[in-house]
Design a protein around this motif. Structure first.
Motif, PDB file in Angstrom:
ATOM      1  N   GLU A   1       0.843  -1.191   0.000  1.00  0.00           N
ATOM      2  CA  GLU A   1       0.000   0.000   0.000  1.00  0.00           C
ATOM      3  C   GLU A   1       0.879   1.242   0.000  1.00  0.00           C
ATOM      4  O   GLU A   1       1.917   1.296   0.670  1.00  0.00           O
ATOM      5  CB  GLU A   1      -0.896   0.001   1.242  1.00  0.00           C
TER       6      GLU A   1
ATOM      7  N   PRO B   1      -1.016  12.158   9.127  1.00  0.00           N
ATOM      8  CA  PRO B   1      -0.509  10.890   8.579  1.00  0.00           C
ATOM      9  C   PRO B   1      -1.232   9.697   9.186  1.00  0.00           C
ATOM     10  O   PRO B   1      -1.869   9.818  10.242  1.00  0.00           O
ATOM     11  CB  PRO B   1       0.967  10.903   8.969  1.00  0.00           C
TER      12      PRO B   1
ATOM     13  N   TRP C   1       2.999   2.760   9.715  1.00  0.00           N
ATOM     14  CA  TRP C   1       3.613   2.570   8.397  1.00  0.00           C
ATOM     15  C   TRP C   1       4.856   1.704   8.521  1.00  0.00           C
ATOM     16  O   TRP C   1       5.365   1.443   9.608  1.00  0.00           O
ATOM     17  CB  TRP C   1       3.940   3.908   7.732  1.00  0.00           C
ATOM     18  N   ASP C   2       5.328   1.265   7.350  1.00  0.00           N
ATOM     19  CA  ASP C   2       6.541   0.450   7.287  1.00  0.00           C
ATOM     20  C   ASP C   2       7.724   1.252   6.768  1.00  0.00           C
ATOM     21  O   ASP C   2       8.874   0.947   7.090  1.00  0.00           O
ATOM     22  CB  ASP C   2       6.310  -0.777   6.389  1.00  0.00           C
TER      23      ASP C   2
ATOM     24  N   ALA D   1       8.650   5.530   5.257  1.00  0.00           N
ATOM     25  CA  ALA D   1       8.150   6.879   4.983  1.00  0.00           C
ATOM     26  C   ALA D   1       9.211   7.671   4.236  1.00  0.00           C
ATOM     27  O   ALA D   1      10.377   7.705   4.649  1.00  0.00           O
ATOM     28  CB  ALA D   1       7.769   7.589   6.278  1.00  0.00           C
TER      29      ALA D   1
ATOM     30  N   TRP E   1       7.121   0.716  -5.282  1.00  0.00           N
ATOM     31  CA  TRP E   1       7.104   0.119  -3.941  1.00  0.00           C
ATOM     32  C   TRP E   1       6.619  -1.319  -4.080  1.00  0.00           C
ATOM     33  O   TRP E   1       5.459  -1.577  -4.393  1.00  0.00           O
ATOM     34  CB  TRP E   1       6.205   0.927  -3.019  1.00  0.00           C
TER      35      TRP E   1
ATOM     36  N   ARG F   1       3.004  -0.766   4.259  1.00  0.00           N
ATOM     37  CA  ARG F   1       2.568   0.574   3.865  1.00  0.00           C
ATOM     38  C   ARG F   1       3.747   1.524   3.707  1.00  0.00           C
ATOM     39  O   ARG F   1       4.556   1.699   4.620  1.00  0.00           O
ATOM     40  CB  ARG F   1       1.607   1.127   4.908  1.00  0.00           C
ATOM     41  N   LEU F   2       3.834   2.134   2.540  1.00  0.00           N
ATOM     42  CA  LEU F   2       4.773   3.225   2.291  1.00  0.00           C
ATOM     43  C   LEU F   2       4.004   4.530   2.358  1.00  0.00           C
ATOM     44  O   LEU F   2       2.988   4.706   1.669  1.00  0.00           O
ATOM     45  CB  LEU F   2       5.419   3.080   0.908  1.00  0.00           C
ATOM     46  N   VAL F   3       4.473   5.442   3.193  1.00  0.00           N
ATOM     47  CA  VAL F   3       3.890   6.780   3.274  1.00  0.00           C
ATOM     48  C   VAL F   3       4.800   7.753   2.537  1.00  0.00           C
ATOM     49  O   VAL F   3       6.023   7.748   2.739  1.00  0.00           O
ATOM     50  CB  VAL F   3       3.700   7.217   4.741  1.00  0.00           C
TER      51      VAL F   3
ATOM     52  N   ARG G   1       7.427  -2.251  10.439  1.00  0.00           N
ATOM     53  CA  ARG G   1       6.146  -1.730  10.913  1.00  0.00           C
ATOM     54  C   ARG G   1       6.324  -0.972  12.227  1.00  0.00           C
ATOM     55  O   ARG G   1       6.886  -1.488  13.188  1.00  0.00           O
ATOM     56  CB  ARG G   1       5.162  -2.878  11.100  1.00  0.00           C
TER      57      ARG G   1
ATOM     58  N   THR H   1       4.053   1.846  14.826  1.00  0.00           N
ATOM     59  CA  THR H   1       2.754   2.449  15.112  1.00  0.00           C
ATOM     60  C   THR H   1       2.905   3.516  16.187  1.00  0.00           C
ATOM     61  O   THR H   1       3.852   3.498  16.980  1.00  0.00           O
ATOM     62  CB  THR H   1       1.743   1.388  15.586  1.00  0.00           C
TER      63      THR H   1
ATOM     64  N   ARG I   1       6.539   5.666  15.130  1.00  0.00           N
ATOM     65  CA  ARG I   1       6.722   6.248  13.793  1.00  0.00           C
ATOM     66  C   ARG I   1       7.767   7.354  13.790  1.00  0.00           C
ATOM     67  O   ARG I   1       8.308   7.685  12.731  1.00  0.00           O
ATOM     68  CB  ARG I   1       5.388   6.810  13.286  1.00  0.00           C
TER      69      ARG I   1
END
Length: 388
Positions: free
Chosen positions: A4, A14, A18-19, A21, A49, A54-56, A161, A163, A167
């Motif tokens: 994602e 945000p 995420w994994d 950023a 990616w 998740r990439l932000v 990851r 949270t 982050r």
């Protein structure tokens, strides 16, 4: 976990996890007539990616388009710059439409952070010094936006990851064994990381990629007190292995201990040297093997690993640093004591980066003077009392 990509625009909140950023840094269009490279970069990141997770992508561009009032989002940018795992600088400077004056300041702030990629078209003017700083810091340098994106993704890898407050710890620090060791201890106590800010890192090795030291300004929720403490900095380095070699005496105070003397810049002793047990850290990952290597390196004495008793591991200065010292001890013979005595005037160590000298002191001398610091005295006391 599915792959994602989430693009977070200026002043937006945000996601809570995420994994990886990436922050897009560089000049922004001030007119709708100027193409937006941020949108192109976000699109390329979205296509490339390839990891689960998740990439932000943080972009300082407003979702609705051209930025008209920059001052309202400075705080937002600073927060995300600190949190980002990679800061991708793309500087398509155009002195008429995108002079990138703010980018110069931003690049100067982050160029030596260890988490930047620098890219610019070869034809963009006045980027020579920025490129020089990137190369000096070991940062990836790219001539195309696609190559800059690839370098940023390579730096992030599969990510990890995180949270909530996690982050705020970028991968540069998160991936270190020392951070994971400190954080695991906090979690075992029931504590929670509410936030953090990397104050500095000290990096060594090829391209300065290995984080030897780091300092985090942390905010920790303390489970036992139901409150957040936010006024402390945690410093850490790899754990060390320290070795107490001693010759027992008629009494505890008469025991002779092998020390090494070395100039270390923080020393506040009368002679400017530290006086400590042979020891240090390295890449072996095995404290016992490291102990053997350190004794050989700092004294020239070769001791068998089977002679060393492991007396445990403790923090050295718990109010400042998170790292631990593994303490090993071994008695030596009269002949070995004389071997050390004969070599007190011979330097050891590794070139100019480490020069050590053997010293022999009785435990009584150490108790009655301030030659060694409290942590070293404590380790010596533990070794001698354990032997009795």
């Amino acid at each position: 976990m599915a792959s994602e990509v989430v693009v977070v625009h200026a002043n937006e909140t945000p996601p809570d996890a995420w994994d990886a950023a990436v922050f897009l840094a560089g000049p922004l269009p001030r007119s709708a007539d100027v193409p937006s490279w941020n949108r192109d970069a976000a699109a390329i990141l979205g296509r490339r990616w390839a990891h689960d997770g998740r990439l932000v992508v943080f972009t300082p561009e407003l979702r609705e388009g051209v930025l008209s009032d920059y001052t309202g989002q400075i705080a937002w940018e600073h927060r995300q710059l600190h949190c980002a795992d990679v800061i991708l600088f793309w500087v398509p400077r155009n002195m008429a439409t995108m002079p990138a004056l703010t980018t110069n300041i931003e690049w100067g702030t982050w160029s030596d952070s260890g988490k930047v990629v620098f890219g610019a078209p070869p034809t963009a003017p006045k980027n020579e010094y920025l490129r020089h700083l990137a190369e000096a810091a070991g940062a990836p340098v790219a001539d195309t936006l696609e190559d800059a994106v690839d370098a940023a993704l390579a730096m992030a890898g599969a990510g990890a990851r995180r949270t909530g407050g996690e982050r705020s710890v970028p991968l540069l620090v998160w991936r270190t064994d020392t951070f994971q060791s400190w954080y695991a201890a906090q979690r075992r106590a029931g504590n929670r990381l509410e936030g953090a800010r990397v104050e500095w890192t000290f990096r060594v090795g090829p391209d300065r990629a290995f984080v030897l030291y780091w300092a985090l300004h942390v905010q920790v929720w303390i489970a036992a007190e139901d409150r957040v403490k936010a006024n402390e900095v945690v410093i850490s380095r790899p754990d060390t292995a320290q070795v107490a070699l001693y010759r027992p005496g008629a009494t505890l105070e008469d025991a002779t201990v092998v020390l090494v003397r070395e100039f270390r810049s923080p020393a506040a002793t009368d002679d400017g040297f530290v006086h400590e047990l042979p020891g240090g850290s390295g890449a072996s990952g095995d404290p016992r093997s490291q102990a053997v290597e350190e004794v050989l390196e700092e004294t020239g004495f070769r001791i068998g690993a089977d002679r060393l008793s492991h007396l445990g591991a403790r923090q050295v200065a718990a109010t400042v640093t998170g790292h631990r010292a593994h303490l090993f001890a071994a008695p030596i013979t009269d002949d070995e004591l004389e071997w050390f005595r004969a070599r007190q005037g011979t330097p050891h160590g590794v070139g100019d980066t480490e020069r050590t000298w053997i010293e022999l002191r009785t435990y009584r001398e150490l108790l009655e003077s301030d030659l060694v610091d409290w942590s070293t005295l404590g380790m010596i006391t533990r070794a001698l009392t354990a032997a009795r």
